[in-house]
Design a protein around this motif. Sequence first.
Motif, PDB file in Angstrom:
ATOM      1  N   ALA A 275      -3.956  -6.582  -4.593  1.00  0.00           N
ATOM      2  CA  ALA A 275      -4.621  -7.829  -4.991  1.00  0.00           C
ATOM      3  C   ALA A 275      -3.945  -9.065  -4.397  1.00  0.00           C
ATOM      4  O   ALA A 275      -4.621  -9.913  -3.804  1.00  0.00           O
ATOM      5  CB  ALA A 275      -4.699  -7.926  -6.517  1.00  0.00           C
ATOM      6  N   ALA A 279      -5.759 -11.393  -1.587  1.00  0.00           N
ATOM      7  CA  ALA A 279      -6.031 -12.804  -1.873  1.00  0.00           C
ATOM      8  C   ALA A 279      -5.407 -13.705  -0.818  1.00  0.00           C
ATOM      9  O   ALA A 279      -6.041 -14.650  -0.326  1.00  0.00           O
ATOM     10  CB  ALA A 279      -5.503 -13.159  -3.259  1.00  0.00           C
ATOM     11  N   GLY A 415      -3.361 -13.576  -7.531  1.00  0.00           N
ATOM     12  CA  GLY A 415      -3.752 -12.171  -7.470  1.00  0.00           C
ATOM     13  C   GLY A 415      -2.771 -11.263  -8.165  1.00  0.00           C
ATOM     14  O   GLY A 415      -3.153 -10.293  -8.830  1.00  0.00           O
TER      15      GLY A 415
END
Length: 422
Positions: A275, A279, A415
């Motif tokens: 994540a 991001a 993230g």
Amino acid sequence: MDSFELFQRLGLAIAIGAAVGVERHWRERDEPEGARTAGIRTFTMIGMVGGVAGLIERSFGLASGYPGIALAGFLIAVATVMAVFEMREAIAQQSYSVTSVIAAILTFGLGALAALGDMTIASAGGAALIAILASREFLHEGIRRLKWIELRSAVILLAMTFVLLPIIPEAPVGPFGGVSPKSIVLLAITLASISFAGYVAVRLFGATRGDVLAGAIGGLVSSTGTTVAFARRSAAGEGELTLAAGAIGAGAVSLLRTAFLVGTLAAALLPSLLAPLAAGTVVLVFYALLLARHGHPSGDRQLPGNPFELMAVAKMALLLAVVAFLARAATVTFGDAGLILASALSALADVDAATVTVAGMLKTVAVPMAVKAIGVAVLSNMLAKAVYATIFGNGRFALHLWGATLLSVAAGIAGWVVAGPT
């Protein structure tokens, strides 16, 4: 073997021949009747002949005391007939190609394999044969466009992978748990292979026109080196907007490369890192495209140097060995804080070394600490590139690098929080 399985095996042999025949017939579809050596019907029968020869061998060849005699006899007959007719076609058309003869021999062999051996392997072999035959134009064009230095590098890669790697010792050498020479060479080959694949892909599918694309390609080799090179060009008066876009694009590719290495070498770390890396990548890509839209290209950009030169590989292997040793030594001496410090310092030059080193220490380092170490390495590398942009580039170039870096870091932290890191 019951009758149903016999029909299955013979049916597969016929299907392989028919599939190859479709490709061969399509390639010469404009030829008049009688002007082609073999088409769909002929290759279908060649596959059938292979299957029948295999069944005869299964039923009578082994029992006769002369194993292989049925296969050899049929193979010689098929190869001879194909060679004679292919020679006549070559004389008539003034062409030189033995592809159809080899394809016929392989079709026969795959038909025999379907009757005698593993049907899955026979099916896969048939698919591979068709793919090779259908890729003639692509392969020929690829060879035409590749340079000698690239072919030489590919040979070196194969030699290192299949000749050198098997004889390198695997046992760790040195204090603090030691470093495995084999793992270091394997990781260096892996990193160089990624760069080489990107390099060849660009050579095959298009020229590298524009700073953004050149920066993305440079990110496959070294985003740090690309940033410094582009910064110096901006200081020389070239278009700082597109150069900044290229450097930022290199950073985005570097984050994707890190995610790939983590997923390949230490999949347990990927859920926590995916994540924030994704991001940060999205922000960098958007920023680079925005700059490229408002900037003016500074001219054609040549391909980066061949990413698989022996000296580059040797330097990467040495860097990996030094970082691995320092990380283990720092971990043993100072605990987790030592690993974090070693990752941050090594990433000043290249984030890959820290990534692969931490990934290789999962047996002795907890997953949460490994995630933090790689995260710190990525952050250290991003900030270092912004500093290098300030030192070597002009003001606007550096300003955009800092802006993209800070926004990307903020997105990565968001993230990280949303993903709930381990």
